[in-house]
Design an enzyme around this catalytic site. Structure first.
Site, short mmCIF file in Angstrom:
data_model
loop_
_atom_site.label_atom_id
_atom_site.label_comp_id
_atom_site.label_asym_id
_atom_site.label_seq_id
_atom_site.Cartn_x
_atom_site.Cartn_y
_atom_site.Cartn_z
N GLU A 97 0.82 -1.21 0.00
CA GLU A 97 0.00 0.00 0.00
C GLU A 97 0.85 1.26 0.00
O GLU A 97 0.52 2.26 -0.65
CB GLU A 97 -0.95 0.00 1.21
N CYS A 130 -12.66 2.35 -15.17
CA CYS A 130 -12.96 3.76 -14.92
C CYS A 130 -11.65 4.56 -14.86
O CYS A 130 -11.33 5.20 -13.86
CB CYS A 130 -13.75 3.91 -13.63
N CYS A 187 -16.78 2.53 -20.37
CA CYS A 187 -18.05 2.62 -19.65
C CYS A 187 -19.02 1.49 -19.98
O CYS A 187 -19.76 1.02 -19.11
CB CYS A 187 -18.71 3.98 -19.93
N CYS A 242 -18.66 -1.44 -17.77
CA CYS A 242 -18.72 -1.18 -16.33
C CYS A 242 -20.04 -1.68 -15.75
O CYS A 242 -21.12 -1.41 -16.31
CB CYS A 242 -18.58 0.32 -16.08
N CYS A 282 -24.64 5.50 -13.53
CA CYS A 282 -23.53 6.45 -13.36
C CYS A 282 -23.94 7.82 -13.89
O CYS A 282 -24.29 7.97 -15.06
CB CYS A 282 -22.29 5.95 -14.09
#
Length: 359
Positions: free
Chosen positions: A37, A192, A199, A202, A208
Site C-alpha cells: 500500500e 474507470c 463505460c 462497467c 452512473c
C-alpha cells in the site's frame, strides 16, 4: 443506488474481471499489505510489482526491516520516487518494534498513528489483511465515486474530499469489505480510467451520473493548473585522484530526502573558490556536462553537472556521517539521488578513461 446493490455489483464483477494474483494478494499478512500500500501511493501497479518483490526478498518481515540501516532501505526504494515513503516505512517498522512488540497494530487508530500512514491506507491494510470494515478513498476510488455521483470540484479540496469520504462510507459494506475495497479499486484501475474509460463494460454504467450526462471526460474535475516555476542549480561531481567521488547525505525532508547526492550549489559561483571555501578542496580543472531536467509537482529543476578533479583528499570537514567518498565502480548499499543515478554511467566511463588502473 442502495449501498448493498452497488457493493454486490462490484464484488460480482471483480470475481470474474478483477485482479487476483498480485504478489500482495498472495501474502495477505498486515506486513505484506502495508508494504504494498505504501509503494502503491502515487505509483502504478505495474511499476510497483518488481520493487515489491525485491523489497520483500530482502526484508521479508517487520523485524528485519526495523533492524536494517536506513541507507539500505532507501537503496531498495531507489527508482520508486517519493522517498519519504521509504523513510517513513522504516521509521514505522522501528516504532512498531518499540511500541507494539513487533506486531502490526490491529486498530485503525493505532495504524494511523504510524509514520506515513493516512486514513485510507490504514483502512486498506486492515480490510485486506483481516477484513475489517473500513472505507478507503485512494485515487481510483475518488474517480469512481466522483463520476458515479456526479461530484464536481477538485478532489483535493477539503469540502469535496469530505463529500467523497461520506459517499465512500455509505457504499462500504460491513461484510466482505476487503473484497469490495479491492473491487472498487480494480474498477478504477481497469475500466474507470482517467482517460477513455470503458463505460459500456462497467457494471455501474446504467446508474452512473457522468455516463448518463456524457461527462466522463469532465469528472472528476481536474486540479487547477498553474505554471511551474523553474529553479536552476548546479551539481558538483568532485573526483579525487584515486577515482572516488564526493557525496553528501541530503536533509531528511525535501526532494530526494535522506539520499546521497552530489553537492548542489548556486547557479553561477566560481567553482574553484566555492570548493575551497565550502569543502576545503582545491580544484585542478573542471568542465560542464549537459543539463538535466527534473519535474516535480510544484516546480521544475534545471540541474547543470560540473565535473571537477582534485589532486588529493582534504580532511573531511563535513558533519560525521553526512559526507563520504564513493567508488562508483564498486557496489555499495547506498540510497542514491536521481541525479547521481543518471550521471553514474557517464562518470564511470570517464573514470575508466582517466583512472584505468584504479579498483
Amino acid at each position: 443506488m442502495r449501498r448493498s446493490l452497488l457493493s454486490k455489483r462490484l464484488i460480482i464483477w471483480a470475481k470474474q474481471h478483477g485482479r487476483h494474483h498480485l504478489p500482495w494478494q498472495v501474502d495477505t499478512t498486515p506486513y505484506g499489505i502495508w508494504v504494498s500500500e505504501i509503494m502503491l501511493q502515487q505509483t502504478q501497479v505495474i511499476t510497483v510489482i518488481p520493487y515489491y518483490q525485491r523489497f520483500m526478498a530482502r526484508f521479508p518481515n517487520l523485524k528485519i526491516l526495523a533492524n536494517a540501516a536506513e541507507d539500505e532501505v532507501l537503496q531498495h526504494w531507489q527508482g520508486l520516487g517519493y522517498y519519504a515513503r521509504g523513510r517513513n516505512l522504516h521509521r514505522a517498522a522501528c516504532q512498531i518494534e518499540r511500541q507494539h512488540r513487533g506486531c502490526f497494530p490491529t486498530t485503525i487508530e493505532a495504524v494511523v498513528a504510524l509514520p506515513g500512514i493516512g486514513r485510507s491506507t490504514a483502512a486498506a491494510i486492515l480490510s485486506f489483511s483481516s477484513n475489517q470494515s473500513h472505507a478507503i478513498l485512494d485515487g481510483n476510488v475518488k474517480r469512481v465515486l466522483a463520476r458515479f455521483h456526479g461530484v464536481e470540484g477538485w478532489t483535493g479540496q477539503s469540502a469535496i474530499l469530505k463529500k467523497l469520504w461520506a459517499l465512500a462510507e455509505q457504499h462500504t459494506p460491513t461484510k466482505q469489505t476487503g473484497a469490495y475495497n479491492q473491487a472498487i479499486m480494480d474498477l478504477g484501475s481497469i475500466l474507470c480510467t482517467r482517460s477513455k474509460p470503458s463505460c459500456t463494460q462497467c457494471p455501474l454504467h446504467s446508474d452512473c451520473s457522468a455516463h448518463r450526462q456524457g461527462r466522463e471526460s469532465e469528472l472528476p474535475t481536474p486540479r487547477p493548473r498553474k505554471k511551474l516555476p523553474l529553479k536552476r542549480r548546479q551539481t558538483l561531481i568532485i573526483v579525487s585522484d584515486n577515482g572516488e567521488c564526493y557525496l553528501e547525505k541530503r536533509p531528511p525532508t525535501g526532494i530526494w530526502g535522506g539520499l546521497w547526492s552530489f553537492p548542489e550549489l548556486p547557479e553561477t559561483p566560481d567553482i574553484s573558490l566555492w570548493c575551497r571555501e565550502k569543502l576545503g578542496y582545491e580544484v585542478n580543472n573542471h568542465k560542464t556536462w549537459p543539463t538535466l531536467i527534473h519535474t516535480f509537482s510544484h516546480y521544475r529543476l534545471e540541474l547543470t553537472p560540473i565535473y571537477a578533479e582534485i589532486t588529493e583528499h582534504a580532511s573531511m570537514i563535513r558533519e560525521a556521517g553526512r559526507a563520504i567518498w564513493y567508488n562508483p565502480r564498486q557496489s555499495e548499499a547506498l540510497g542514491l539521488a536521481a541525479p547521481v543515478i543518471k550521471l553514474l554511467p557517464r562518470l564511470q566511463s570517464t573514470l575508466e578513461r582517466d583512472h584505468p588502473n584504479e579498483p
